[in-house]
Design a protein around this motif. Structure first.
Motif, PDB file in Angstrom:
ATOM      1  N   THR A 166       0.829  -1.204   0.000  1.00 28.27           N
ATOM      2  CA  THR A 166       0.000   0.000   0.000  1.00 28.27           C
ATOM      3  C   THR A 166       0.869   1.262   0.000  1.00 28.27           C
ATOM      4  OG1 THR A 166      -1.863  -1.070   1.033  1.00 28.27           O
ATOM      5  CG2 THR A 166      -1.711   1.296   1.338  1.00 28.27           C
ATOM      6  N   GLY A 167       0.549   2.190  -0.875  1.00 24.13           N
ATOM      7  CA  GLY A 167       1.276   3.448  -0.938  1.00 24.13           C
ATOM      8  C   GLY A 167       2.644   3.332  -1.585  1.00 24.13           C
ATOM      9  N   VAL A 168       2.943   2.147  -2.103  1.00 27.75           N
ATOM     10  CA  VAL A 168       4.235   1.927  -2.735  1.00 27.75           C
ATOM     11  C   VAL A 168       4.030   2.031  -4.249  1.00 27.75           C
ATOM     12  CG1 VAL A 168       6.072   0.226  -3.065  1.00 27.75           C
ATOM     13  CG2 VAL A 168       4.981   0.445  -0.837  1.00 27.75           C
ATOM     14  N   ASP A 169       4.996   2.599  -4.965  1.00 26.98           N
ATOM     15  CA  ASP A 169       4.801   2.818  -6.399  1.00 26.98           C
ATOM     16  C   ASP A 169       4.786   1.503  -7.168  1.00 26.98           C
ATOM     17  OD1 ASP A 169       7.486   2.221  -7.732  1.00 26.98           O
ATOM     18  OD2 ASP A 169       8.076   3.558  -6.114  1.00 26.98           O
ATOM     19  N   ALA A 170       4.286   1.576  -8.398  1.00 27.24           N
ATOM     20  CA  ALA A 170       4.044   0.363  -9.196  1.00 27.24           C
ATOM     21  C   ALA A 170       5.332  -0.412  -9.490  1.00 27.24           C
ATOM     22  CB  ALA A 170       3.334   0.734 -10.489  1.00 27.24           C
ATOM     23  N   VAL A 171       6.449   0.279  -9.602  1.00 29.40           N
ATOM     24  CA  VAL A 171       7.715  -0.416  -9.863  1.00 29.40           C
ATOM     25  C   VAL A 171       8.118  -1.249  -8.649  1.00 29.40           C
ATOM     26  CG1 VAL A 171      10.174  -0.114 -10.300  1.00 29.40           C
ATOM     27  CG2 VAL A 171       8.535   1.323 -11.498  1.00 29.40           C
TER      28      VAL A 171
ATOM     29  N   ASP B 177      -5.477  -5.439  -9.071  1.00 26.77           N
ATOM     30  CA  ASP B 177      -4.660  -6.048 -10.129  1.00 26.77           C
ATOM     31  C   ASP B 177      -3.617  -7.000  -9.542  1.00 26.77           C
ATOM     32  OD1 ASP B 177      -3.571  -3.755  -8.998  1.00 26.77           O
ATOM     33  OD2 ASP B 177      -2.255  -3.379 -10.693  1.00 26.77           O
TER      34      ASP B 177
ATOM     35  N   ARG C  70       6.238  -2.235  -6.285  1.00 19.34           N
ATOM     36  CA  ARG C  70       5.232  -3.273  -6.051  1.00 19.34           C
ATOM     37  C   ARG C  70       5.533  -4.505  -6.887  1.00 19.34           C
ATOM     38  NH1 ARG C  70       0.691   0.582  -6.471  1.00 19.34           N
ATOM     39  NH2 ARG C  70      -0.059  -0.582  -8.252  1.00 19.34           N
ATOM     40  N   THR C  71       5.886  -4.282  -8.155  1.00 17.67           N
ATOM     41  CA  THR C  71       6.220  -5.396  -9.041  1.00 17.67           C
ATOM     42  C   THR C  71       7.409  -6.174  -8.475  1.00 17.67           C
ATOM     43  OG1 THR C  71       5.425  -4.126 -10.886  1.00 17.67           O
ATOM     44  CG2 THR C  71       6.834  -5.971 -11.426  1.00 17.67           C
ATOM     45  N   GLU C  72       8.428  -5.438  -8.024  1.00 23.51           N
ATOM     46  CA  GLU C  72       9.613  -6.091  -7.437  1.00 23.51           C
ATOM     47  C   GLU C  72       9.231  -6.917  -6.218  1.00 23.51           C
ATOM     48  OE1 GLU C  72      12.911  -2.667  -8.567  1.00 23.51           O
ATOM     49  OE2 GLU C  72      12.350  -2.981  -6.477  1.00 23.51           O
TER      50      GLU C  72
ATOM     51  N   TYR D 194      -5.079  -3.290  -3.920  1.00 25.06           N
ATOM     52  CA  TYR D 194      -4.911  -3.173  -5.369  1.00 25.06           C
ATOM     53  C   TYR D 194      -5.408  -4.449  -6.041  1.00 25.06           C
ATOM     54  CZ  TYR D 194      -1.745   0.607  -4.033  1.00 25.06           C
ATOM     55  OH  TYR D 194      -1.202   1.729  -3.478  1.00 25.06           O
TER      56      TYR D 194
END
Lengths: 246, 303
Positions: B161-166, B193, B168-170, B191
């Motif tokens: 939560t609140g972490v950017d999409a890059v 997705d 998050r993917t990592e 999220y």
């Protein structure tokens, strides 16, 4: 047709000591536009947004917001609205008290506030909630009210910092509809989000990485340019920092 | 034996029912996601599973051990990462990790292989105070600390939560690696997705489970034919769709509006109606429902 610019940023640089948080940012935002401001954590979004909101001054470069130069931050503040996910309304005040406080801060008299407040409550189907503490409202309602309150003094631009973080999908959609409605009235909406699907709702998006703008266009044009199926894919492709950023 | 068996878990706080008669099971080695908004009851449920609070009702076991009566035995098998950053801000990265290793009677060296892929990313900053790390780095340190005693199960409350999409993917790539080590993982997220990265998911709203299944089967459970309608003027499109009698519940989805047509109305008819409303060039095409479409449908059924 020449569109009217409400935000003009030219070569904006902001340094903190030896650290360059914003490195020669240049962009325009137009009247009535929904402008998405994206980037990895630590990319410099917050720094730039604080400057645009009159809370911080650029080290160099020229920034004009609603026709006002960034060296007159007090004048900028009067012409913009701001709402964040972290803080929006005072929980231990009622709905009415929050609106009165906010209106009062913007120099409105109770005589001006009252009719506008009633109109706002009617529009949000909040009639009867005037004396309810914010604490007692579900998160979704709070966020919608917070947005309406940020627009209460009729600003030209409203800044929304992760406005939909953690809200349910129904409320998230209602919130975006409020954004559309606001933009259709000619108010510019400047929004940050970590929901990449929300980026697709924006007229244009900018992606920041390591203090610079690495992409700026409509979501569909950027998807085409980078050959990605979604903004999410695009973001992961171009927003990954190259240097290790503490 | 399942990693988790939960029967009729209920948690009340005064008049509020945070978790309402929730039952589920998680297989050993499974990556299981709880997907739902703030206030859905995810955190309460995770605190119960982590032996930190005693539920008002129901029963939950981890590896056959009851979380209430066997909490002492269980604690060394659980790695818990709370939603809020809960490490010591004024200790350094290394001191925090050392502290967690020590209280579980182990050393960083002993289980280094387990945390290595995560910890090596923050190791250059091991002398830095934890409070001064960026969001993504705090998250990696917290996961390292939750892992250092080699737990059998990881309980991760909204780690992204609140972490950017890059980042998050990592993070999800890291979780996939831990799953390969045989660690059972339950993880919550707002999220939708991210659901696709789990083996199975539970959709949760207002303390109740709306559904449990694999992400693919959840998507296939969408009961109606779904169309995506697009036009450059999205707001006018949305308003126009809402006024059409053929259209049920239009929902904005990124650059299009998802709609269901009443009684299998003809999409060409909708297109003509939109043209009549001044929205020429609107595109309507059948689309595959996502997790969020299903969530919306299930939420509407609940009401």
């Amino acid at each position: 047709m020449e569109r009217e610019k409400v935000i003009e940023v030219r070569d904006l640089v902001k340094r903190f000591g030896s650290f360059t948080a914003n490195d020669r940012l240049t962009f325009d935002v137009y009247r009535g536009e929904i402008f998405g401001f994206l980037g990895a954590n630590g990319a410099g979004k917050t720094t730039a947004m604080r400057i645009l909101c009159g809370l911080s001054r650029p080290t160099s470069g020229k920034v004009t917001v609603a026709g006002i130069d960034s060296h007159r931050p007090e004048e900028i503040k009067k012409r913009i609205g701001y709402m964040s996910q972290r803080f929006s309304l005072y929980e231990d005040l009622t709905v009415n008290e929050n609106i009165e406080l906010y209106g009062g801060i913007y120099g409105m008299t109770m005589k001006e506030i009252r009719p506008r407040r009633e109109e706002l409550l009617r529009r949000l189907s909040f009639t009867g909630y005037g004396n309810t503490l914010i604490l007692a409202l579900p998160l979704g309602l709070r966020q919608k009210l917070a947005f309406a309150v940020a627009l209460f003094h009729e600003p030209e631009i409203v800044f929304l910092d992760e406005p939909t973080s953690g809200v349910d999908p129904v409320t998230r959609r209602q919130f975006w509809e409020m954004i559309y409605e606001t933009a259709s009235r000619g108010i510019t909406v400047f929004v940050t989000t970590h929901y990449m699907d929300e980026a697709e709702y924006c007229d244009r998006i900018t992606i920041m990485s390591e203090g610079r703008i690495v992409a700026l266009d409509t979501p569909s044009a950027l998807r085409q340019q980078y050959g990605t199926a979604s903004v999410e894919e695009l973001f992961v492709k171009i927003a990954r920092p190259q240097r290790i950023n503490a | 034996m399942n990693a988790i068996e939960a029967y009729n878990i209920t948690q009340r706080y005064g008049r509020v029912t945070a978790v309402d008669d929730v039952s589920f099971s998680v297989g050993e080695g499974e990556l299981f996601g709880f997907i739902g908004p703030d206030g859905a009851g995810k955190t309460t449920l995770f605190r119960i599973a982590a032996t930190l609070i005693i539920p008002s009702g129901g029963r939950i076991t981890l590896f056959g051990l009851n979380v209430v009566s066997n909490f002492r035995e269980l604690r060394s098998q659980i790695g818990y990462m709370p939603g809020r950053f809960s490490l010591y801000h004024d200790l350094t990265v290394e001191e925090n990790l050392n502290f967690y290793a020590t209280i579980f009677g182990t050393t960083i060296k002993e289980n280094y292989h387990l945390i290595e892929p995560i910890y090596k990313q923050i190791e250059p900053f091991k002398k830095r105070q934890a409070g001064r790390l960026s969001g993504g780095m705090k998250q990696k340190l917290a996961l390292s600390c939750a892992l250092i005693h080699k737990p059998r199960i990881l309980i991760l409350d909204e780690p992204t939560t609140g972490v950017d999409a890059v980042s998050r993917t990592e993070f999800w790539e890291i979780l996939a690696g831990l799953k390969n080590e045989g660690i059972t993982i339950i993880v919550s997220t707002p999220y939708m997705d991210e659901a696709l990265r789990c083996d199975r998911i539970a959709l949760i709203q207002e303390g109740k489970l709306l559904g449990i299944d694999t992400p693919a089967r959840i998507r296939n459970s969408y009961s109606r034919k779904l169309y995506a309608v697009s036009h450059p003027d999205r707001y006018r499109l949305l308003l126009a769709l809402r006024s059409l009698p053929q259209v049920v519940s239009p929902e904005p989805f990124g650059d299009s509006v998802h709609v269901v047509l009443r009684d299998d109305a003809d999409p060409a008819e909708v297109k003509r109606a939109l043209e009549g409303a001044g929205l020429s060039g609107a595109i309507i095409a059948e689309t595959v429902p996502g997790i969020e479409d299903v969530f919306l449908e299930l939420m509407q059924k609940e009401v």
